[in-house]
Motif scaffolding. Structure first.
Motif, PDB file in Angstrom:
ATOM      1  N   ASN A 187       0.723  -1.305   0.098  1.00  0.00           N
ATOM      2  CA  ASN A 187       0.115  -0.029  -0.030  1.00  0.00           C
ATOM      3  C   ASN A 187       0.839   1.295   0.027  1.00  0.00           C
ATOM      4  N   ASP A 188       2.132   1.401   0.705  1.00  0.00           N
ATOM      5  CA  ASP A 188       2.828   2.580   0.619  1.00  0.00           C
ATOM      6  C   ASP A 188       4.314   2.077   0.759  1.00  0.00           C
ATOM      7  N   ARG A 189       4.859   1.465  -0.631  1.00  0.00           N
ATOM      8  CA  ARG A 189       6.240   0.697  -0.707  1.00  0.00           C
ATOM      9  C   ARG A 189       7.250   1.762  -0.241  1.00  0.00           C
ATOM     10  N   ALA A 190       7.204   2.816  -0.479  1.00  0.00           N
ATOM     11  CA  ALA A 190       8.384   3.813  -0.215  1.00  0.00           C
ATOM     12  C   ALA A 190       8.301   3.815   1.124  1.00  0.00           C
ATOM     13  N   SER A 191       7.580   3.675   1.739  1.00  0.00           N
ATOM     14  CA  SER A 191       7.634   3.864   3.406  1.00  0.00           C
ATOM     15  C   SER A 191       8.361   2.620   3.931  1.00  0.00           C
ATOM     16  N   LEU A 192       8.616   1.469   3.196  1.00  0.00           N
ATOM     17  CA  LEU A 192       9.351   0.345   3.857  1.00  0.00           C
ATOM     18  C   LEU A 192      10.737   0.844   4.425  1.00  0.00           C
ATOM     19  N   SER A 193      11.009   1.763   3.847  1.00  0.00           N
ATOM     20  CA  SER A 193      12.493   2.248   4.260  1.00  0.00           C
ATOM     21  C   SER A 193      12.666   2.473   5.363  1.00  0.00           C
ATOM     22  N   SER A 194      11.736   2.852   6.106  1.00  0.00           N
ATOM     23  CA  SER A 194      11.689   3.429   7.942  1.00  0.00           C
ATOM     24  C   SER A 194      11.582   1.977   8.587  1.00  0.00           C
ATOM     25  N   LEU A 195      11.786   0.849   8.080  1.00  0.00           N
ATOM     26  CA  LEU A 195      12.017  -0.530   8.756  1.00  0.00           C
ATOM     27  C   LEU A 195      13.650  -1.037   8.673  1.00  0.00           C
ATOM     28  N   TYR A 196      14.213  -0.094   7.724  1.00  0.00           N
ATOM     29  CA  TYR A 196      15.567  -0.717   7.595  1.00  0.00           C
ATOM     30  C   TYR A 196      16.564   0.482   8.304  1.00  0.00           C
ATOM     31  N   GLN A 197      17.911   0.129   8.315  1.00  0.00           N
ATOM     32  CA  GLN A 197      18.699   1.035   9.010  1.00  0.00           C
ATOM     33  C   GLN A 197      20.046   0.940   8.332  1.00  0.00           C
ATOM     34  N   PRO A 198      21.089   1.657   8.423  1.00  0.00           N
ATOM     35  CA  PRO A 198      22.260   1.839   7.884  1.00  0.00           C
ATOM     36  C   PRO A 198      23.016   0.385   7.551  1.00  0.00           C
ATOM     37  N   THR A 199      23.059  -0.282   8.752  1.00  0.00           N
ATOM     38  CA  THR A 199      23.751  -1.681   8.648  1.00  0.00           C
ATOM     39  C   THR A 199      23.001  -2.655   7.923  1.00  0.00           C
ATOM     40  N   SER A 200      21.615  -2.517   7.567  1.00  0.00           N
ATOM     41  CA  SER A 200      20.823  -3.462   7.025  1.00  0.00           C
ATOM     42  C   SER A 200      21.349  -4.046   5.687  1.00  0.00           C
ATOM     43  N   MET A 201      20.903  -5.524   5.521  1.00  0.00           N
ATOM     44  CA  MET A 201      21.335  -6.182   4.290  1.00  0.00           C
ATOM     45  C   MET A 201      20.064  -6.799   3.611  1.00  0.00           C
ATOM     46  N   LEU A 202      19.979  -6.854   2.435  1.00  0.00           N
ATOM     47  CA  LEU A 202      18.880  -7.451   1.643  1.00  0.00           C
ATOM     48  C   LEU A 202      19.579  -8.400   0.438  1.00  0.00           C
ATOM     49  N   THR A 203      19.002  -9.591   0.570  1.00  0.00           N
ATOM     50  CA  THR A 203      19.534 -10.411  -0.688  1.00  0.00           C
ATOM     51  C   THR A 203      18.138 -10.612  -1.350  1.00  0.00           C
ATOM     52  N   PHE A 204      17.740 -10.190  -2.655  1.00  0.00           N
ATOM     53  CA  PHE A 204      16.682 -10.065  -3.307  1.00  0.00           C
ATOM     54  C   PHE A 204      16.842 -10.931  -4.552  1.00  0.00           C
ATOM     55  N   GLU A 205      16.522 -12.429  -4.540  1.00  0.00           N
ATOM     56  CA  GLU A 205      16.706 -13.388  -5.823  1.00  0.00           C
ATOM     57  C   GLU A 205      18.174 -13.360  -6.306  1.00  0.00           C
ATOM     58  N   GLY A 206      18.850 -13.288  -4.996  1.00  0.00           N
ATOM     59  CA  GLY A 206      20.359 -13.764  -5.323  1.00  0.00           C
ATOM     60  C   GLY A 206      21.196 -12.315  -5.328  1.00  0.00           C
ATOM     61  N   GLN A 207      20.594 -11.183  -5.486  1.00  0.00           N
ATOM     62  CA  GLN A 207      21.040  -9.795  -5.687  1.00  0.00           C
ATOM     63  C   GLN A 207      21.082  -9.238  -4.302  1.00  0.00           C
ATOM     64  N   LYS A 208      22.409  -8.537  -3.961  1.00  0.00           N
ATOM     65  CA  LYS A 208      22.729  -8.141  -2.634  1.00  0.00           C
ATOM     66  C   LYS A 208      22.490  -6.745  -2.515  1.00  0.00           C
ATOM     67  N   PHE A 209      21.954  -6.047  -1.544  1.00  0.00           N
ATOM     68  CA  PHE A 209      21.822  -4.442  -1.446  1.00  0.00           C
ATOM     69  C   PHE A 209      22.225  -4.326   0.173  1.00  0.00           C
ATOM     70  N   PHE A 210      22.952  -2.971   0.453  1.00  0.00           N
ATOM     71  CA  PHE A 210      23.264  -2.785   1.659  1.00  0.00           C
ATOM     72  C   PHE A 210      22.831  -1.483   2.248  1.00  0.00           C
ATOM     73  N   GLY A 211      22.245  -1.154   3.129  1.00  0.00           N
ATOM     74  CA  GLY A 211      21.712  -0.008   3.812  1.00  0.00           C
ATOM     75  C   GLY A 211      20.669   0.432   3.238  1.00  0.00           C
ATOM     76  N   VAL A 212      19.818   1.583   3.957  1.00  0.00           N
ATOM     77  CA  VAL A 212      18.564   1.962   3.648  1.00  0.00           C
ATOM     78  C   VAL A 212      18.510   2.416   2.059  1.00  0.00           C
ATOM     79  N   ASP A 213      19.292   3.281   1.781  1.00  0.00           N
ATOM     80  CA  ASP A 213      19.449   4.310   0.386  1.00  0.00           C
ATOM     81  C   ASP A 213      19.311   2.909  -0.700  1.00  0.00           C
TER      82      ASP A 213
END
Lengths: 125, 125
Positions: free
Chosen positions: B22-48
């Protein structure tokens, strides 16, 4: 280049499912007194409880085939998180059961890793 | 009786996918500078980096339907691990994509939880 976390994750996953498929009783060596397992929604705590669950599974031989392994470091524990997807074939059956499983490994005093958290789910299509 | 970990897990999962749908842009509020995401094998670091990935997904509207939520405490971080399975329906499409996702939540100084680790995979049948 593959990073250290990915390498540890892949090595662990290979070892874990090799034991599961060939010497299931030895899986207990990977758990410790504080380990937790959630298997299809059922919860188990500690090595004895977890080993008993594995040994009471209603099939003898099985084969795991791994599709994906994703690993991330867990800096606050010095360990890592591993997410696995794959399929499971039971002896004498043709069809495969899809599954997903996650592990949180933490370092042990002897320089190895133990499973602190383990969550397993079959993926119903 | 449902324990506290299960309750936090379910509350988080409800909130997370409600924001996603419903408000995908707000998901960023749940992450922080040290957060890690692996999405279908691709890696992402930090809120931005993570927010950019979510905002660039090749679909606008979607709906997550949750099948299972398993949560375990992570005593060494004071947080919890959550394992989710479910399906995803994109706007204008009839079929559902099955997925599994895991989160490691850690406590924040303001008494809430942030996503430290996030691994997402579609389950191909």
């Amino acid at each position: 280049m593959e990073d250290q976390t990915e390498l540890v994750g892949k090595t662990f996953v290979g070892h874990y499912y090799h034991l599961f498929d060939n010497d299931r009783a030895s899986l207990s060596s990977l758990y410790q007194p504080t380990s937790m397992l959630t298997f299809e929604g059922q919860k188990f705590f500690g090595v004895d409880d977890i080993s008993t669950k594995f040994n009471q599974l209603p099939f003898d031989q099985c084969r795991h085939m791994i599709s994906t392994i994703d690993s991330q470091p867990c800096p606050s524990t010095g360990g890592l998180l591993i997410f696995v997807s794959g399929s499971l074939q039971l002896a004498g059956e043709d069809h495969h059961l899809r599954f997903s499983q996650m592990f949180h490994l933490i370092p042990t005093p002897r320089g190895s890793f133990a499973v602190q958290n383990d969550i397993f789910r079959l993926n119903y299509g």
